[in-house]
Scaffold this motif. Structure first.
Motif, PDB file in Angstrom:
ATOM      1  N   THR A  24       0.872  -1.186   0.000  1.00 24.41           N
ATOM      2  CA  THR A  24       0.000   0.000   0.000  1.00 24.41           C
ATOM      3  C   THR A  24       0.903   1.228   0.000  1.00 24.41           C
ATOM      4  OG1 THR A  24      -0.209  -0.223   2.397  1.00 24.41           O
ATOM      5  CG2 THR A  24      -1.995  -1.152   1.051  1.00 24.41           C
ATOM      6  N   THR A  25       1.224   1.755   1.175  1.00 26.33           N
ATOM      7  CA  THR A  25       2.093   2.927   1.227  1.00 26.33           C
ATOM      8  C   THR A  25       3.571   2.554   1.272  1.00 26.33           C
ATOM      9  OG1 THR A  25       1.907   2.958   3.635  1.00 26.33           O
ATOM     10  CG2 THR A  25       0.349   4.324   2.389  1.00 26.33           C
ATOM     11  N   ALA A  26       3.873   1.264   1.434  1.00 26.18           N
ATOM     12  CA  ALA A  26       5.263   0.794   1.456  1.00 26.18           C
ATOM     13  C   ALA A  26       5.495  -0.148   0.279  1.00 26.18           C
ATOM     14  CB  ALA A  26       5.551   0.071   2.766  1.00 26.18           C
ATOM     15  N   ALA A  27       6.738  -0.407  -0.041  1.00 28.21           N
ATOM     16  CA  ALA A  27       7.087  -1.312  -1.140  1.00 28.21           C
ATOM     17  C   ALA A  27       6.713  -2.748  -0.797  1.00 28.21           C
ATOM     18  CB  ALA A  27       8.591  -1.228  -1.409  1.00 28.21           C
ATOM     19  N   GLN A  28       6.657  -3.579  -1.827  1.00 27.14           N
ATOM     20  CA  GLN A  28       6.403  -5.007  -1.633  1.00 27.14           C
ATOM     21  C   GLN A  28       7.442  -5.585  -0.683  1.00 27.14           C
ATOM     22  OE1 GLN A  28       3.891  -6.751  -3.509  1.00 27.14           O
ATOM     23  NE2 GLN A  28       4.260  -8.425  -2.108  1.00 27.14           N
ATOM     24  N   ALA A  29       7.006  -6.261   0.355  1.00 28.96           N
ATOM     25  CA  ALA A  29       7.916  -6.795   1.368  1.00 28.96           C
ATOM     26  C   ALA A  29       8.493  -8.136   0.941  1.00 28.96           C
ATOM     27  CB  ALA A  29       7.178  -6.954   2.688  1.00 28.96           C
ATOM     28  N   SER A  30       9.729  -8.387   1.310  1.00 31.77           N
ATOM     29  CA  SER A  30      10.303  -9.716   1.133  1.00 31.77           C
ATOM     30  C   SER A  30      10.000 -10.522   2.393  1.00 31.77           C
ATOM     31  CB  SER A  30      11.807  -9.632   0.886  1.00 31.77           C
ATOM     32  OG  SER A  30      12.438  -8.994   1.967  1.00 31.77           O
ATOM     33  N   VAL A  31      10.150 -11.839   2.291  1.00 30.44           N
ATOM     34  CA  VAL A  31       9.852 -12.736   3.401  1.00 30.44           C
ATOM     35  C   VAL A  31      11.073 -13.611   3.632  1.00 30.44           C
ATOM     36  CG1 VAL A  31       8.346 -14.596   4.180  1.00 30.44           C
ATOM     37  CG2 VAL A  31       7.395 -12.720   2.837  1.00 30.44           C
ATOM     38  N   THR A  32      11.438 -13.824   4.881  1.00 33.06           N
ATOM     39  CA  THR A  32      12.607 -14.642   5.186  1.00 33.06           C
ATOM     40  C   THR A  32      12.333 -16.110   4.907  1.00 33.06           C
ATOM     41  OG1 THR A  32      14.284 -15.199   6.809  1.00 33.06           O
ATOM     42  CG2 THR A  32      12.045 -14.890   7.640  1.00 33.06           C
ATOM     43  N   THR A  33      13.337 -16.783   4.378  1.00 30.67           N
ATOM     44  CA  THR A  33      13.200 -18.199   4.058  1.00 30.67           C
ATOM     45  C   THR A  33      13.369 -19.090   5.284  1.00 30.67           C
ATOM     46  OG1 THR A  33      15.551 -18.386   3.561  1.00 30.67           O
ATOM     47  CG2 THR A  33      14.061 -17.884   1.725  1.00 30.67           C
ATOM     48  N   GLY A  34      14.022 -18.610   6.315  1.00 31.38           N
ATOM     49  CA  GLY A  34      14.361 -19.472   7.439  1.00 31.38           C
ATOM     50  C   GLY A  34      15.563 -20.329   7.067  1.00 31.38           C
ATOM     51  N   THR A  35      15.848 -21.359   7.867  1.00 28.46           N
ATOM     52  CA  THR A  35      17.022 -22.202   7.613  1.00 28.46           C
ATOM     53  C   THR A  35      16.637 -23.665   7.374  1.00 28.46           C
ATOM     54  OG1 THR A  35      17.342 -22.479   9.976  1.00 28.46           O
ATOM     55  CG2 THR A  35      18.594 -20.708   8.895  1.00 28.46           C
ATOM     56  N   ALA A  36      15.389 -23.916   7.058  1.00 31.71           N
ATOM     57  CA  ALA A  36      14.924 -25.250   6.691  1.00 31.71           C
ATOM     58  C   ALA A  36      13.960 -25.076   5.520  1.00 31.71           C
ATOM     59  CB  ALA A  36      14.208 -25.905   7.874  1.00 31.71           C
ATOM     60  N   ILE A  37      13.473 -26.156   4.973  1.00 33.33           N
ATOM     61  CA  ILE A  37      12.528 -26.052   3.865  1.00 33.33           C
ATOM     62  C   ILE A  37      11.306 -25.255   4.322  1.00 33.33           C
ATOM     63  CG2 ILE A  37      11.288 -28.210   4.345  1.00 33.33           C
ATOM     64  CD1 ILE A  37      11.372 -28.657   1.252  1.00 33.33           C
ATOM     65  N   LYS A  38      10.843 -24.342   3.462  1.00 36.00           N
ATOM     66  CA  LYS A  38       9.717 -23.482   3.834  1.00 36.00           C
ATOM     67  C   LYS A  38       8.907 -23.128   2.595  1.00 36.00           C
ATOM     68  CE  LYS A  38       8.674 -19.102   6.150  1.00 36.00           C
ATOM     69  NZ  LYS A  38       9.281 -17.947   6.824  1.00 36.00           N
ATOM     70  N   THR A  39       7.592 -23.328   2.670  1.00 35.56           N
ATOM     71  CA  THR A  39       6.703 -22.898   1.601  1.00 35.56           C
ATOM     72  C   THR A  39       6.558 -21.388   1.689  1.00 35.56           C
ATOM     73  OG1 THR A  39       5.530 -24.992   1.473  1.00 35.56           O
ATOM     74  CG2 THR A  39       4.352 -23.045   0.682  1.00 35.56           C
ATOM     75  N   MET A  40       6.969 -20.724   0.623  1.00 35.75           N
ATOM     76  CA  MET A  40       6.931 -19.264   0.574  1.00 35.75           C
ATOM     77  C   MET A  40       5.597 -18.753   0.022  1.00 35.75           C
ATOM     78  SD  MET A  40       9.858 -18.683   1.854  1.00 35.75           S
ATOM     79  CE  MET A  40       9.959 -16.915   1.658  1.00 35.75           C
ATOM     80  N   LEU A  41       4.970 -19.533  -0.868  1.00 34.00           N
ATOM     81  CA  LEU A  41       3.701 -19.160  -1.496  1.00 34.00           C
ATOM     82  C   LEU A  41       2.969 -20.442  -1.835  1.00 34.00           C
ATOM     83  CD1 LEU A  41       1.804 -17.010  -2.748  1.00 34.00           C
ATOM     84  CD2 LEU A  41       3.209 -17.110  -4.813  1.00 34.00           C
ATOM     85  N   GLN A  42       1.667 -20.461  -1.572  1.00 32.68           N
ATOM     86  CA  GLN A  42       0.853 -21.641  -1.847  1.00 32.68           C
ATOM     87  C   GLN A  42      -0.469 -21.218  -2.468  1.00 32.68           C
ATOM     88  OE1 GLN A  42       0.436 -25.238   0.878  1.00 32.68           O
ATOM     89  NE2 GLN A  42      -1.286 -23.962   1.535  1.00 32.68           N
ATOM     90  N   LEU A  43      -0.862 -21.906  -3.537  1.00 31.79           N
ATOM     91  CA  LEU A  43      -2.173 -21.708  -4.159  1.00 31.79           C
ATOM     92  C   LEU A  43      -2.973 -22.988  -3.973  1.00 31.79           C
ATOM     93  CD1 LEU A  43      -1.244 -20.094  -7.612  1.00 31.79           C
ATOM     94  CD2 LEU A  43      -1.501 -18.982  -5.394  1.00 31.79           C
ATOM     95  N   ALA A  44      -4.240 -22.865  -3.590  1.00 35.42           N
ATOM     96  CA  ALA A  44      -5.120 -24.015  -3.403  1.00 35.42           C
ATOM     97  C   ALA A  44      -6.241 -23.955  -4.425  1.00 35.42           C
ATOM     98  CB  ALA A  44      -5.696 -24.019  -1.997  1.00 35.42           C
ATOM     99  N   THR A  45      -6.291 -24.959  -5.297  1.00 37.18           N
ATOM    100  CA  THR A  45      -7.364 -24.989  -6.282  1.00 37.18           C
ATOM    101  C   THR A  45      -8.652 -25.472  -5.613  1.00 37.18           C
ATOM    102  OG1 THR A  45      -6.718 -27.220  -6.964  1.00 37.18           O
ATOM    103  CG2 THR A  45      -5.826 -25.383  -8.247  1.00 37.18           C
ATOM    104  N   PRO A  46      -9.787 -24.920  -6.026  1.00 42.14           N
ATOM    105  CA  PRO A  46     -11.058 -25.376  -5.454  1.00 42.14           C
ATOM    106  C   PRO A  46     -11.450 -26.744  -6.022  1.00 42.14           C
ATOM    107  CG  PRO A  46     -11.466 -23.767  -7.175  1.00 42.14           C
ATOM    108  CD  PRO A  46      -9.973 -23.846  -6.993  1.00 42.14           C
TER     109      PRO A  46
END
Length: 168
Positions: free
Chosen positions: A13-35
């Motif tokens: 919104t008023t700030a730039a798109q934020a990045s997200v930390t990956t952590g130090t193990a496997i991590k789902t960063m984005l998930q889409l669920a089909t209906p």
């Protein structure tokens, strides 16, 4: 068909798109669920990493049979590329479409669509990656499945932004 796009963080919104930390193990960063009523067809996907990870890592795009527990996207976070298109039919929720997983779940079946290596050596691998499928090779995500962007950076977390574009 209508085309949509979403990212692995809340919409800016008023700030730039934020990045997200990956952590130090496997991590789902984005998930889409089909209906249960609609499959989706992938158009493109990509990511950018702010800095190289501390050790070699990997970013994967895959379909899974089990959801990760995520921060739920809101409807406004799943954006139609045509301003006259209806809202996406993706399922929203903490076990559905969202970002930044807190639990991966026990996957028993996957289909892998792309895998990208991340080198810990500066300039050895790209920090920005984009892939667009040709029309006759676009993967289709079946009904009631989960499309995930997963990152593994084993020793040092990295800040990552990722996105997926699809038709439904």
């Amino acid at each position: 068909m209508h085309r949509y796009k979403t990212w692995n963080s809340a919409m800016p919104t008023t700030a730039a798109q934020a990045s997200v930390t990956t952590g130090t193990a496997i991590k789902t960063m984005l998930q889409l669920a089909t209906p249960a009523t609609r499959q989706i067809q992938l158009i493109s996907w990509g990511f950018s990493v702010d800095d190289p990870p501390g050790a070699d890592g990997v970013v994967e795009l895959l379909q899974a049979d089990v959801a990760a527990t995520v921060t739920a996207h809101v409807a406004a976070g799943v954006q139609p590329l045509d301003p006259n298109a209806p809202a996406s039919l993706l399922t929203l929720g903490t076990s559905a479409t969202g970002y930044t997983a807190t639990a991966e779940g026990s996957i028993t079946a996957t289909r892998v669509f792309d895998v990208v290596s991340l080198s810990s050596t500066t300039a050895e691998s790209p920090l920005t990656y984009t892939y667009q499928w040709m029309p006759d090779e676009r993967p289709i995500i079946a009904v009631s499945k989960f499309l995930r962007v997963r990152a593994t950076t084993p020793t040092t977390a990295a800040d990552l932004r990722c996105w997926i574009c699809w038709d439904e």
